[in-house]
Write an enzyme that holds these catalytic residues in place. Structure first.
Site, PDB file in Angstrom:
ATOM      1  N   ASN A 100      53.280  52.824 -37.046  1.00 20.28           N
ATOM      2  CA  ASN A 100      52.821  52.798 -38.354  1.00 20.28           C
ATOM      3  C   ASN A 100      52.353  54.657 -37.925  1.00 20.28           C
ATOM      4  O   ASN A 100      51.448  54.886 -37.284  1.00 20.28           O
ATOM      5  CB  ASN A 100      51.697  52.221 -38.713  1.00 20.28           C
ATOM      6  N   LYS A 152      50.508  56.535 -40.568  1.00 16.74           N
ATOM      7  CA  LYS A 152      50.215  56.946 -41.301  1.00 16.74           C
ATOM      8  C   LYS A 152      50.326  58.203 -42.074  1.00 16.74           C
ATOM      9  O   LYS A 152      51.236  58.238 -42.258  1.00 16.74           O
ATOM     10  CB  LYS A 152      48.739  56.724 -40.176  1.00 16.74           C
ATOM     11  N   HIS A 211      46.975  47.094 -45.227  1.00 17.27           N
ATOM     12  CA  HIS A 211      46.467  48.131 -43.735  1.00 17.27           C
ATOM     13  C   HIS A 211      45.045  48.115 -43.859  1.00 17.27           C
ATOM     14  O   HIS A 211      44.701  48.462 -45.245  1.00 17.27           O
ATOM     15  CB  HIS A 211      46.965  49.342 -43.727  1.00 17.27           C
ATOM     16  N   GLU A 232      42.727  50.179 -43.394  1.00 18.67           N
ATOM     17  CA  GLU A 232      42.628  51.286 -43.791  1.00 18.67           C
ATOM     18  C   GLU A 232      42.630  51.678 -45.816  1.00 18.67           C
ATOM     19  O   GLU A 232      42.149  51.936 -46.168  1.00 18.67           O
ATOM     20  CB  GLU A 232      43.232  52.721 -43.397  1.00 18.67           C
ATOM     21  N   GLU A 260      45.267  43.434 -37.038  1.00 16.30           N
ATOM     22  CA  GLU A 260      44.854  44.820 -35.818  1.00 16.30           C
ATOM     23  C   GLU A 260      43.103  44.489 -36.150  1.00 16.30           C
ATOM     24  O   GLU A 260      42.663  44.840 -37.381  1.00 16.30           O
ATOM     25  CB  GLU A 260      45.253  45.489 -37.563  1.00 16.30           C
ATOM     26  N   GLY A 307      42.536  53.096 -33.787  1.00 11.14           N
ATOM     27  CA  GLY A 307      42.813  54.171 -33.229  1.00 11.14           C
ATOM     28  C   GLY A 307      40.778  54.635 -32.522  1.00 11.14           C
ATOM     29  O   GLY A 307      40.423  55.829 -32.502  1.00 11.14           O
ATOM     30  N   SER A 350      45.050  49.934 -30.816  1.00  8.38           N
ATOM     31  CA  SER A 350      44.640  51.135 -29.603  1.00  8.38           C
ATOM     32  C   SER A 350      46.113  50.549 -28.201  1.00  8.38           C
ATOM     33  O   SER A 350      45.524  50.475 -27.725  1.00  8.38           O
ATOM     34  CB  SER A 350      43.592  50.634 -29.088  1.00  8.38           C
TER      35      SER A 350
HETATM   36  P1  13P Z   1      45.985  52.968 -33.587  1.00 13.08           P
HETATM   37  O1  13P Z   1      47.615  52.519 -32.335  1.00 13.08           O
HETATM   38  O2  13P Z   1      46.122  54.433 -33.819  1.00 13.08           O
HETATM   39  O3  13P Z   1      44.985  52.471 -32.769  1.00 13.08           O
HETATM   40  O4  13P Z   1      46.292  52.534 -34.591  1.00 13.08           O
HETATM   41  C1  13P Z   1      46.803  50.785 -35.355  1.00 13.08           C
HETATM   42  C2  13P Z   1      47.156  50.841 -36.520  1.00 13.08           C
HETATM   43  O5  13P Z   1      46.043  51.119 -36.921  1.00 13.08           O
HETATM   44  C3  13P Z   1      48.332  50.654 -36.520  1.00 13.08           C
HETATM   45  O6  13P Z   1      48.851  50.209 -38.393  1.00 13.08           O
END
Ligand code: 13P
Length: 251
Positions: free
Chosen positions: A9, A11, A96, A98, A167, A173, A213
């Site tokens: 992903n 982003k 997601h 976010e 997640e 992150g 992560s």
């Molecule tokens: P990270 O791997 O940067 O922690 O992000 C995970 C994520 O949100 C994938 O959709």
């Protein structure tokens, strides 16, 4: 049996030239090597068409990061599931954290998006996960179960096409990964809920990915757990080497 899947992903990262180069590098690194998982990249909508032109679909699947809850019409700035499908993409991330957190997406909107993705032949990668407070106050199993249950209005035939991604928001992150045991416990909880609703066969066939992560150093341990069928990868998907390192965790 269900598929192992490693999905990136991206982003809101990379401008077009960088994204096309990254996709081509991932594709080239995968080509000719047989890996024990499907590999997908979910990229910004602006990149879908050009990225589709540099990847080989047998090697690498392509997806979007979001789609509109509306089918078509006067929704300035939105991108429909049909538009995404018309680029050659075959996956779409939905819900997601976010999007839930920063754009206030609700279960009702996420169901509408999931239905439109399915109607347009896209495979939804449906994200669920608790925030830190819910992890700490012990409500995380119920919270995530209810996020998954939002999809239980789907027919068995439709639900069977969905990929679920767990997640934990506190692990995204942050460099703070869930332990492999924490991931396994939650994935078993999710699969249990699916089993109660749709039965053994669909529960066993549903791929449940872990995200948060995930990196080459921890992927093998996470993926060794029986209910962890792969990963949804953020930061580590932005470099071909680290993304491929995670794919290789299945070898
Ligand atoms: P990270 O791997 O940067 O922690 O992000 C995970 C994520 O949100 C994938 O959709």
């Amino acid at each position: 049996m269900r598929k192992n899947i490693v999905a990136g992903n991206w982003k809101m990262n990379t401008v077009l030239e960088e994204g096309v180069e990254l996709a081509a590098n991932v594709n080239d690194a995968l080509k000719g090597n047989k890996h024990n998982c499907d590999v997908v990249i979910c990229v910004p909508a602006t990149h879908l068409v050009p990225v589709n032109g540099v990847i080989d679909h047998e090697t690498l699947g392509l997806g979007a990061e979001n789609c509109s809850e509306h089918e078509a019409g006067a929704y300035t700035g939105e991108i429909s599931a049909a538009m995404i499908a018309s680029t050659g993409a075959s996956y779409c991330i939905i819900g997601h954290s976010e999007r839930r957190q920063y754009f206030g997406e609700t279960d009702a909107q996420l169901i509408a998006k999931t239905r439109l993705a399915l109607d347009n032949g896209l495979t939804p990668i449906f994200c669920v996960g608790e925030v830190l407070e819910q992890r700490e106050n012990g409500t995380y199993n119920e919270v995530v179960k209810s996020q998954v249950e939002a999809l239980f209005c789907l027919s068995s035939e439709d639900f069977a096409k969905v990929i679920v991604a767990y997640e934990p928001v506190w692990a995204i992150g942050t460099g703070k990964t869930a332990t492999a045991d924490q991931a396994q416990d939650m994935h078993a909880n999710i699969r249990g809920a699916i089993r109660e609703k749709y039965g053994e066969e669909i529960a066993d066939a549903t791929s449940i990915l872990y995200g948060g992560s995930c990196k080459p150093a921890n992927a093998r341990e996470l993926f060794s757990k029986p209910d962890v069928d792969g990963g949804l990868i953020g930061g580590a998907a932005l470099k071909a080497d680290s993304f491929i390192g995670i794919v290789e965790a299945f070898d």
